[in-house]
Design a protein around this motif. Structure first.
Motif, PDB file in Angstrom:
ATOM      1  N   ARG A 253      -3.991  37.879  -6.906  1.00  0.00           N
ATOM      2  CA  ARG A 253      -4.161  37.663  -5.471  1.00  0.00           C
ATOM      3  C   ARG A 253      -3.356  38.642  -4.610  1.00  0.00           C
ATOM      4  O   ARG A 253      -3.802  39.022  -3.520  1.00  0.00           O
ATOM      5  CB  ARG A 253      -3.752  36.227  -5.108  1.00  0.00           C
ATOM      6  CG  ARG A 253      -4.659  35.168  -5.719  1.00  0.00           C
ATOM      7  CD  ARG A 253      -4.209  33.778  -5.344  1.00  0.00           C
ATOM      8  NE  ARG A 253      -5.056  32.762  -5.955  1.00  0.00           N
ATOM      9  CZ  ARG A 253      -6.206  32.360  -5.455  1.00  0.00           C
ATOM     10  NH1 ARG A 253      -6.657  32.888  -4.323  1.00  0.00           N
ATOM     11  NH2 ARG A 253      -6.915  31.429  -6.072  1.00  0.00           N
ATOM     12  N   VAL A 254      -2.179  39.032  -5.085  1.00  0.00           N
ATOM     13  CA  VAL A 254      -1.275  39.848  -4.266  1.00  0.00           C
ATOM     14  C   VAL A 254      -1.162  41.269  -4.807  1.00  0.00           C
ATOM     15  O   VAL A 254      -1.213  42.236  -4.059  1.00  0.00           O
ATOM     16  CB  VAL A 254       0.116  39.186  -4.171  1.00  0.00           C
ATOM     17  CG1 VAL A 254       1.062  40.039  -3.312  1.00  0.00           C
ATOM     18  CG2 VAL A 254       0.002  37.775  -3.600  1.00  0.00           C
ATOM     19  N   GLU A 297      -0.068  37.502   0.161  1.00  0.00           N
ATOM     20  CA  GLU A 297      -1.469  37.839  -0.069  1.00  0.00           C
ATOM     21  C   GLU A 297      -2.085  38.432   1.198  1.00  0.00           C
ATOM     22  O   GLU A 297      -2.789  39.447   1.153  1.00  0.00           O
ATOM     23  CB  GLU A 297      -2.243  36.598  -0.515  1.00  0.00           C
ATOM     24  CG  GLU A 297      -3.713  36.874  -0.817  1.00  0.00           C
ATOM     25  CD  GLU A 297      -4.443  35.631  -1.308  1.00  0.00           C
ATOM     26  OE1 GLU A 297      -5.662  35.735  -1.546  1.00  0.00           O
ATOM     27  OE2 GLU A 297      -3.805  34.574  -1.451  1.00  0.00           O
ATOM     28  N   ARG A 298      -1.822  37.797   2.335  1.00  0.00           N
ATOM     29  CA  ARG A 298      -2.360  38.309   3.588  1.00  0.00           C
ATOM     30  C   ARG A 298      -1.776  39.685   3.912  1.00  0.00           C
ATOM     31  O   ARG A 298      -2.480  40.593   4.354  1.00  0.00           O
ATOM     32  CB  ARG A 298      -2.078  37.344   4.732  1.00  0.00           C
ATOM     33  CG  ARG A 298      -2.578  37.913   6.052  1.00  0.00           C
ATOM     34  CD  ARG A 298      -2.599  36.951   7.199  1.00  0.00           C
ATOM     35  NE  ARG A 298      -2.990  37.664   8.407  1.00  0.00           N
ATOM     36  CZ  ARG A 298      -2.916  37.177   9.632  1.00  0.00           C
ATOM     37  NH1 ARG A 298      -2.497  35.943   9.809  1.00  0.00           N
ATOM     38  NH2 ARG A 298      -3.269  37.899  10.670  1.00  0.00           N
ATOM     39  N   ARG A 301      -3.247  42.424   1.666  1.00  0.00           N
ATOM     40  CA  ARG A 301      -4.642  42.708   2.018  1.00  0.00           C
ATOM     41  C   ARG A 301      -4.712  43.566   3.277  1.00  0.00           C
ATOM     42  O   ARG A 301      -5.478  44.531   3.344  1.00  0.00           O
ATOM     43  CB  ARG A 301      -5.419  41.412   2.216  1.00  0.00           C
ATOM     44  CG  ARG A 301      -6.912  41.628   2.462  1.00  0.00           C
ATOM     45  CD  ARG A 301      -7.646  40.336   2.775  1.00  0.00           C
ATOM     46  NE  ARG A 301      -7.549  39.381   1.678  1.00  0.00           N
ATOM     47  CZ  ARG A 301      -6.982  38.189   1.781  1.00  0.00           C
ATOM     48  NH1 ARG A 301      -6.460  37.795   2.935  1.00  0.00           N
ATOM     49  NH2 ARG A 301      -6.942  37.371   0.744  1.00  0.00           N
ATOM     50  N   SER A 306      -1.284  46.632  -2.348  1.00  0.00           N
ATOM     51  CA  SER A 306      -1.373  46.244  -3.759  1.00  0.00           C
ATOM     52  C   SER A 306      -1.232  47.474  -4.637  1.00  0.00           C
ATOM     53  O   SER A 306      -1.746  48.551  -4.333  1.00  0.00           O
ATOM     54  CB  SER A 306      -2.722  45.581  -4.033  1.00  0.00           C
ATOM     55  OG  SER A 306      -2.971  45.476  -5.427  1.00  0.00           O
TER      56      SER A 306
END
Length: 310
Positions: A253-254, A297-298, A301, A306
């Motif tokens: 996710r991250v 995660e936000r 993104r 990443s």
């Protein structure tokens, strides 16, 4: 990419403050049960030292297992690759305080970020020192890499862990039975409980992790904290093992090297670019900060930070 980090960090902090589902605080450590679950802080410190903060970024919290990043760094500096004869480098796939693998693997912990592995790392640091001296060495190192002498050990948290850390006592005694602790378990655990009780704010924690974003170089003092190769290897272990049995999902996710703690903090590294600290005391089912992971995660993104990004 033109990115307003101040606005992004502020938006993330505002969003997290409004979320109703926040996880559960680590009530099995009585002192942590009193922490307000509504707290949320975030600090993004860029390679050049520019810092962007939001929420409760200057409120100190118990870093708990994030301390394992710093003790691992110290231990590798002390004994080098000989450490890997006593602790592995593979993801555990089990809870951070599990004893199951120790029996199957004859007292050799799977990695240095689960509790058993961190206890072995601490035992290494105790070599040649009285417990108070080892605790002092750890605290001095954290203050050095953060360039901040106000960082302290929360003695109330240390006492709380000492009084209730029965599983850690079991892990230490089990490894001692296999000959993988060189000191009396109560001595090693005394140091371990105190390192976990180090208190830092998000701003301080982001500063302390910046050497890992700078290829091992100290950001303000000059010179190296660790070699470039060792910094990369510590980051690799954070990516694969830093979130216990949630490490794979966090990487999915991250996509950043990161280490969590049951105090609700997460230290994340963007190699060459930034050191990030988030804090939200409520934990998910595997013991990692629920909102901290969502915030990272936000952020990953929106920034494209990443390590798997093109």
């Amino acid at each position: 990419m033109n990115l307003d980090l101040d606005a992004l960090v502020g938006d993330i902090a505002a969003e997290m403050s409004e979320r109703e589902e926040r996880g559960a605080v680590a009530s099995y450590i009585p002192q942590l049960a009193h922490v307000d679950p509504r707290r949320f802080g975030i600090a993004v410190m860029l390679a050049d030292g520019t810092t962007h903060v939001g929420g409760d970024a200057d409120e100190a919290f118990s870093i708990q297992s994030i301390s394992k990043v710093f003790t691992l760094t110290l231990a590798l500096g002390k004994v080098g690759d000989a450490l890997w004869r006593r602790v592995g480098r593979e993801p555990s796939g089990n809870p951070f305080n599990s004893i199951v693998q120790l029996e199957a693997e004859k007292g050799i912990p799977r990695n240095p970020f689960i509790n058993a592995g961190a206890i072995v790392v601490t035992d290494t640091l105790l070599g040649g020192h009285a417990p108070k001296e080892a605790i002092g060495e750890i605290l001095r190192f954290v203050r050095h890499v953060a360039d901040d002498d106000t960082i302290f050990i929360d003695k109330a948290v240390a006492r709380s862990e000492t009084a209730t850390g029965h599983r850690n006592v079991a892990l230490a005694n089990y490894m001692h039975a296999f000959g993988n602790l060189e000191h009396a378990p109560e001595l090693t655990l005394g140091v371990y409980f105190h390192q976990c009780a180090i208190a830092m704010s998000c701003r301080q924690l982001a500063a302390a992790g910046r050497f890992l974003a700078l290829d091992g170089r100290h950001p303000t003092a000059g010179g190296r904290v660790v070699s470039s190769e060792r910094a990369r290897r510590i980051n690799a272990l954070m990516l694969t093992c830093g979130h216990y049995d949630g490490s794979g999902d966090f990487a999915f996710r991250v996509g950043l090297p990161a280490k969590s703690g049951v105090g609700g903090g997460i230290l994340a590294i963007v190699p060459g670019k930034a050191s990030i600290a988030v804090w939200s005391p409520g934990l998910n089912r595997v013991g990692n900060s629920m909102l901290g992971a969502l915030a990272l995660e936000r952020l990953a993104r929106a920034t494209g930070w990443s390590v798997f990004a093109p």
